[in-house]
Design a protein around this motif. Structure first.
Motif: not given
Length: 163
Positions: A96-103, A123-134
């Protein structure tokens, strides 16, 4: 969407299609690429065999995702069919994506009590979108407060020289 994001999405789609199509172990890469939006969840399936006592565990989980280990998926069987003993199965992991970034998540295939993994999967993960508190704003609003006063406004408002 940027060209890089489009390429990553295409790669993730291809890997997902291979996994869904039941691709052979030899045709899957040792690294999987995954793109997920903040707040969204994706399932990754890793090859394993529950009869061996091995299972998949994450090496470390970065703060930009959460990882839930669902365990081995139940095989789809025809009515009256029994599961084959010792048959390989897919180990399911929810990301589940929590905050934008890559890891990069690294999963180790280990048996309880052993330190050395039998294999690893990245597993290379890219999380896209605005953080929930934006702060929510109107993306079409291009106006911004101007910190510099317009000298022309002073003249219209009865400023110096406009009496």
């Amino acid at each position: 969407m940027s060209k890089v994001a489009m390429r990553r999405f295409a790669a993730a789609s291809l890997v997902g299609a291979l996994l869904l199509a039941g691709a052979s172990k030899a045709s899957l890469a040792q690294e999987t690429h995954l793109q997920v939006s903040v707040g969204d969840t994706a399932t990754v399936q890793l090859d394993g065999n529950p009869s061996t006592g091995y299972s998949w565990v994450p090496e470390a989980v970065p703060k930009l995702v959460t990882v839930d280990l669902l365990g081995y998926a139940k095989p789809e069987l025809a009515p009256g069919e029994r599961p084959k003993l010792g048959a390989p199965q897919k180990f399911q992991v929810l990301i589940t994506g929590v905050a934008p970034g890559t890891a990069t998540l690294v999963f180790k295939y280990v048996r309880g009590g052993t330190a050395e993994p039998a294999k690893t999967q990245s597993v290379a993960v890219e999380v896209v979108g605005a953080p929930p508190d934006a702060p929510a704003g109107d993306p079409l609003d291009t106006t911004s407060p101007d910190p510099v006063e317009d000298p022309g406004e002073q003249m219209l408002d009865g400023g110096p020289g406009n009496e």
